[in-house]
Every structure is written in structure tokens, then in C-alpha cells.
Design an enzyme around this catalytic site. Structure first.
Site, PDB file in Angstrom:
ATOM      1  N   CYS A  56       0.845  -1.194   0.000  1.00  0.00           N
ATOM      2  CA  CYS A  56       0.000   0.000   0.000  1.00  0.00           C
ATOM      3  C   CYS A  56       0.879   1.243   0.000  1.00  0.00           C
ATOM      4  O   CYS A  56       1.704   1.415   0.896  1.00  0.00           O
ATOM      5  CB  CYS A  56      -0.932   0.035   1.206  1.00  0.00           C
ATOM      6  SG  CYS A  56      -1.938   1.543   1.196  1.00  0.00           S
ATOM      7  N   ASN A  91      -0.657  -3.784  -7.208  1.00  0.00           N
ATOM      8  CA  ASN A  91      -1.300  -2.758  -6.397  1.00  0.00           C
ATOM      9  C   ASN A  91      -1.208  -1.447  -7.195  1.00  0.00           C
ATOM     10  O   ASN A  91      -0.752  -1.441  -8.331  1.00  0.00           O
ATOM     11  CB  ASN A  91      -0.603  -2.666  -5.027  1.00  0.00           C
ATOM     12  CG  ASN A  91      -1.523  -2.103  -3.952  1.00  0.00           C
ATOM     13  OD1 ASN A  91      -2.330  -1.204  -4.218  1.00  0.00           O
ATOM     14  ND2 ASN A  91      -1.422  -2.625  -2.744  1.00  0.00           N
ATOM     15  N   GLY A 147      -6.623  -2.182 -13.342  1.00  0.00           N
ATOM     16  CA  GLY A 147      -7.367  -1.549 -14.428  1.00  0.00           C
ATOM     17  C   GLY A 147      -8.279  -2.457 -15.219  1.00  0.00           C
ATOM     18  O   GLY A 147      -8.636  -2.131 -16.347  1.00  0.00           O
ATOM     19  N   LYS A 177       0.696  -9.655  -1.869  1.00  0.00           N
ATOM     20  CA  LYS A 177       0.256  -8.641  -2.851  1.00  0.00           C
ATOM     21  C   LYS A 177       1.393  -7.650  -3.096  1.00  0.00           C
ATOM     22  O   LYS A 177       1.850  -6.973  -2.183  1.00  0.00           O
ATOM     23  CB  LYS A 177      -0.995  -7.915  -2.358  1.00  0.00           C
ATOM     24  CG  LYS A 177      -1.513  -6.909  -3.392  1.00  0.00           C
ATOM     25  CD  LYS A 177      -2.929  -6.463  -3.092  1.00  0.00           C
ATOM     26  CE  LYS A 177      -3.422  -5.475  -4.141  1.00  0.00           C
ATOM     27  NZ  LYS A 177      -4.796  -5.044  -3.904  1.00  0.00           N
ATOM     28  N   GLY A 222      -7.277   1.964 -12.260  1.00  0.00           N
ATOM     29  CA  GLY A 222      -8.156   2.196 -13.404  1.00  0.00           C
ATOM     30  C   GLY A 222      -7.506   1.776 -14.711  1.00  0.00           C
ATOM     31  O   GLY A 222      -6.331   1.396 -14.748  1.00  0.00           O
TER      32      GLY A 222
END
Lengths: 304, 257
Positions: A129, A191, A243, A164, A216
Site C-alpha cells: 500500500c 497494487n 485496471g 500482494k 483504473g
């Protein structure tokens, strides 16, 4: 009729389509629009050991074919997750992938241990993140660091562990190898890509956090390239994301090497898009005369 | 809340940058004043829905009045949509104003600032016009004023440049009028709502305020549009309520602005 059943990390899923962590809440919010039992799995919002407040607002900004977010992993914590959100998901007849976040190794382990006794299918560990100051991406940008946190988590659970990964690295292959070396059962990528937007009238940042994660359709080609590279680098299965807004986008990721595919911020543009992608996948496979979706995984590679 | 496709019935300009849009609406679908609609644009490069407040609901359909916020924004695109075109929406979304409680209250004062005025019209209508409406404009380009008059509300005006009504804010307008506020319902920019929150709390007046925040999903999932709250709420378990579904209407005392 196309067979969408897929096995990942020894677990069976009715199809390869899940949702990207953070875009779908705990599943409850979207159950008004989506029959959750039609999804291969629900991937939950990141869960931490205690409630997290997240970042100040504004937390989101639209960008061309995408958006920036800096939510900061606000979540009610593992206690509430186990009492409220997990029982809801267990009634939905869908796969359950729980995303785990933490500021330190110890915080990750506290959540992992609590989840170990549940009947969830897999854990996805967020070491990528870009919007929290400690933890998150700081664990995910160095292959040795990834290997070490993966090892620690694997020592505390029998559940399949998916690491991730962040795209904000020079070599995704090295990071993927780090996860594999640490014993990860799978990896998920990508991510968000760190970005920034400036309000030129205010001569200041649009997001209170200054930077945010870009998601996106704008990032989809980056996701396809990185899933392709990770598939070349490791032999553990991949959840591809980044995306995905159409069935074609999902197919690209599968052909590049993803066993499962997560739909992220496209849920915001169309709450029913995940179901439309599943329907599109069936139509594509019928058209291309592909019987099993597993036959498509990594089909563009010629390594064998 | 439903995700569906509706039809545009009509669209017209009220001022240079304020548009009035009517969409088809099933008459039995209840709407609470203060709720909003997520409008999805046709340009796929604009990913996020636009949250637009509901201005009216009649046999004709549902009306949204919005401001075109820039030459290249989504609202500019929306303003070009023509009658009979289809529009994807979700809605109605959110917690609105407590109409039944307000019907039983004395001296209800509605305050709308700028593009916060439209939702007040449906609220005034739901109260049968039994309220005072204080409308704050930038300048003499007023909109919807006559419709508040037609409902039988007492209407007070203010404007930033003094060209209509009292020179100043909606609070200046009620000061000049010596308005006795029993309950305040307000919608408008954050500085106006801060002023109203302070005004109400110092006089022990109950105030409902409708907040605006940048949203992404618009359905309560992404946690993009939170507001700081005084108490830990049941959903977030931190002091962050979601403006989209826990609001947009809050008791002024519940939130920290």
C-alpha cells in the site's frame, strides 16, 4: 459450454473472477447490486489488528481513465471483521480471500493468527500500500524484505498465503522471487502506482496525503506487463489485477499468466461490472472454442 | 438504492452555469429530501459517478439541478445530454432530512448556499411550504427562488456581492430579519456549514447539515468520502462516517467540520 472452474493454491473457485481489495468493502455494500455467489471469490478490504482511521480527506481524485486514492487502509479491525463481516461472507456461497495489512511484522502476524482458525480460502498480504507511512509498501519494495515477511507469515498459518506486490519497484521479477523464496503460495499484482495530482488554482495538492495510488484502465498495460514478467520469474500462481474494466482486460491478464483476476475501481464505474466480465468470459471462451479457463493461463508464454 | 438506466426527459439552463435536468422515475420509488443520485457519464475515461442532489420528484420524473463546474469537467459533458438519451444511475443514495420530525417542529428554517439550494426545494415541498427558506447566491444570477415562493415559503435572500438580498451570507440574512430558528436544515459549502454549526450550537438550536465530499464509489464501499465525527460509529469503529451512505445529512453536533 465453457468451464470456468479454477484451482488456485489447492482451493477450488467457481470462476477466476474476484474483486480487488479496497474497492468492494466487505462485500456487503455491493450485495445490493451483485449476486455475490456468482463471483469466484470476494477479496475483502484490508484488515488490521486494531481499527485504523486512515488518512484525512480529500482521499480520492479522478484522473483520465483512472483515479488516485489515499484512503490509508481505514478499517474496523480484525475483531469486527470476525464478528460482523466474515459471518456475512460465509453465507454468500462464494470464495473468501481476506486482505491483511499491518504497520509491523507483529501486527500482520496478529491478524494472520486470528484468521488461521476460520474457513476462509486464502489470505492476501498487503505489503504494497503506497498510502500508509509505516508497513505497507516498506515491506514490499526489497526482495529480501519480502522473503522475510513472507517466511514469518507462513510460519504462523496453514492457510494459503498470497503476497500482494507493488508495481513501484525496478524489478517485479526480483520481488516475485523474494515472495516465492519466502514460501508464498501465490502472488497478486499489481497494487496501485504512486501518483500525484495538483490543483493549479489552489497551487496545492488535490489529495490531503499529497500522493495517492493510481488505479483504473490507465494502468492496465502496466499490469499485463508485470504479470507477464512475474509468471516468467516464478512458478507459484498469480492473481492479476490493475485496471480491469472489461472481459477483454481480464483475458489479457489470464493469457499473461494470471490464474485469477481481480476487478478493482471499475466497480465504481459500474457496480455490476464483475458479473458482466464473468458473462463476457464465457462468451469469449465459447467463441474461441476454449473448454477450460485453466487452459488459458499463461498461454502467451512459450517457456515449455 | 438501485443501479439502473433511466431516460432523460428534459434539460435546460437556469443561469449561465446552472442546469436543470429531469430524468424518468418510477412514481412508487420513494425519495427522501437530502438524498442524491450517482450519475455515470458516457465518456468512459471519466471513471467515477457524479453525486448530484435531488431537487424534486413529481409525476413527470426526478429533477436534479447542478452547476457546470468547468469547461472540461463531467458536469459540462452531462449538460450536453439531450432528451430521450439514456443515463446510468444509482440511487436514491444516503440518509436524508427527517421529514416527519420537521413536520412536527416549529419555525423550521432551510438554508441553501449556491448549489446547496436545489435539495432544499424538495425539502420545502415535503413540508408543504411550512418553513422559511434562506437562499444564498453569489450574485444576481438567482435560480429556483420563484419556486420556493410558489410553495408558500417565506423566502430570504443573501448574495456574496450584495446584488440581491442581504450583502453577505445566509446567516447575515437571518440576522437582518431577526429570524427565530426552531430547527435549521442546511446545505452548502463547508465554510457556510461551519458557520451554521457554530451559530446553532451557541444558541442551542438543532441543525441538520448536508455535507459534500469527494466521492469514488458512491455506495459506501470505498471509504473515500468520510467526515470526522464526534463519536465512534458502528460501521467504521473509528470517528469517520461515510458522507455517501451514513450522510449526507448529519446532525451538526455529530460531525467535526
Amino acid at each position: 459450454m465453457a468451464d470456468l472452474n479454477i484451482t488456485m493454491c489447492g482451493r477450488n473457485f467457481k470462476n477466476p473472477i474476484t474483486v480487488a481489495s479496497g474497492t468492494f468493502g466487505s462485500g456487503m455494500e455491493y450485495s445490493e447490486f451483485v449476486d455475490l455467489s456468482r463471483l469466484g471469490a470476494v477479496t475483502t478490504k484490508g484488515v488490521s489488528s486494531v481499527p485504523w482511521e486512515g488518512n484525512p480527506v480529500p482521499r480520492v481524485a479522478e484522473t483520465p481513465s483512472g483515479m488516485l486514492n489515499a484512503i490509508g487502509l481505514q478499517n474496523p479491525g480484525i475483531d469486527v471483521f470476525l464478528q460482523r463481516d466474515l459471518p456475512f461472507l460465509q453465507q454468500q456461497d462464494t470464495g473468501i480471500i481476506v486482505n491483511v495489512c499491518g504497520h509491523s511484522e507483529d501486527e500482520y502476524l496478529q491478524v494472520v493468527e486470528r484468521l488461521d482458525d476460520t474457513d476462509i480460502d486464502m489470505m492476501e498480504i498487503n505489503i504494497s500500500c503506497p498510502n500508509v507511512k509505516a508497513g505497507g509498501i516498506t515491506f514490499g519494495t526489497d526482495p529480501k524484505g519480502v522473503e522475510s515477511i513472507t517466511k514469518a507469515i507462513k510460519a504462523h498459518t496453514k492457510k494459503p498465503v498470497i503476497m500482494k506486490l507493488s508495481p513501484n519497484v525496478t524489478s517485479i521479477s526480483d520481488i516475485a522471487r523474494g515472495a516465492e523464496a519466502g514460501g508464498a503460495d501465490g502472488i497478486s499484482l499489481i497494487n496501485t502506482i504512486t501518483g500525484m495530482k495538483i490543483d493549479i488554482r489552489k497551487k496545492s495538492f488535490v489529495l490531503a496525503n499529497k500522493t495517492g495510488g493510481l488505479s483504473g484502465p490507465a494502468i492496465h498495460p502496466v499490469a499485463v506487463r508485470m504479470v507477464y514478467e512475474a509468471y516468467e520469474a516464478v512458478s507459484i500462481p498469480i492473481i492479476g489485477m490493475g485496471g480491469v474494466a472489461t472481459c477483454e482486460d481480464a483475458v489479457e491478464l489470464i493469457l499473461a499468466g494470471a490464474t485469477m483476476v481481480a476487478v478493482g475501481c471499475a466497480n465504481f464505474s459500474n457496480p455490476k461490472v464483475s458479473i458482466e466480465i464473468i458473462e463476457g468470459l464465457v462468451a469469449y471462451m465459447d467463441e474461441m472454442n476454449i473448454k477450460n479457463v485453466s487452459d488459458m493461463v499463461g498461454a502467451v508464454h512459450d517457456k515449455y | 438504492m438501485e443501479h439502473k438506466t433511466v431516460e432523460i426527459i428534459s434539460q435546460e439552463k437556469l443561469t449561465e452555469d446552472i442546469m436543470s435536468l429531469w430524468i424518468s422515475w418510477e412514481p412508487d420509488e420513494a425519495v427522501i429530501p437530502g438524498q442524491f443520485i450517482n450519475v455515470y457519464l458516457k465518456d468512459p475515461s471519466r471513471m467515477l459517478p457524479r453525486p448530484i442532489s435531488i431537487c424534486d420528484v413529481t409525476d413527470k420524473g426526478l429533477r436534479m439541478v447542478y452547476r457546470i463546474t468547468g469547461a472540461a469537467t463531467g458536469t459540462k459533458e452531462l449538460s450536453g445530454y439531450k432528451p430521450k438519451e439514456k443515463l446510468r444511475i444509482t440511487g436514491p443514495v444516503g440518509r436524508g432530512y427527517p421529514v416527519e420530525e420537521l413536520k412536527n417542529s416549529e419555525n423550521v428554517v432551510l438554508m441553501g448556499g449556491g448549489i446547496g439550494i436545489p435539495p432544499m426545494l424538495y425539502l420545502a415541498k415535503s413540508l408543504g411550504g411550512r418553513c422559511k427558506a434562506v437562499l444564498g447566491y453569489r450574485d444576481s444570477s438567482t435560480f429556483l427562488k420563484e419556486e420556493f415562493d410558489a410553495l408558500g415559503c417565506r423566502v430570504l435572500l443573501s448574495s456574496d456581492d450584495g446584488s440581491v438580498g442581504v450583502h453577505g451570507t445566509v446567516l447575515d440574512a437571518i440576522a437582518a430579519d431577526n429570524t427565530d430558528c426552531g430547527v435549521i436544515c442546511a446545505c452548502g459549502p463547508k465554510p457556510m456549514l461551519r458557520g451554521i454549526k457554530d451559530y446553532a450550537s451557541s444558541r442551542d438550536i438543532k441543525a441538520y447539515i448536508s455535507l459534500e465530499e469527494r466521492m469514488a464509489c458512491g455506495v459506501g464501499a470505498c471509504l473515500g468520502c468520510v467526515t470526522k465525527t464526534q463519536k465512534t460509529d458502528d460501521h467504521s469503529r473509528v470517528k469517520n462516517a461515510r458522507v455517501c451512505v451514513d450522510g449526507p445529512v448529519f446532525l451538526a453536533g455529530e460531525v467535526a467540520l
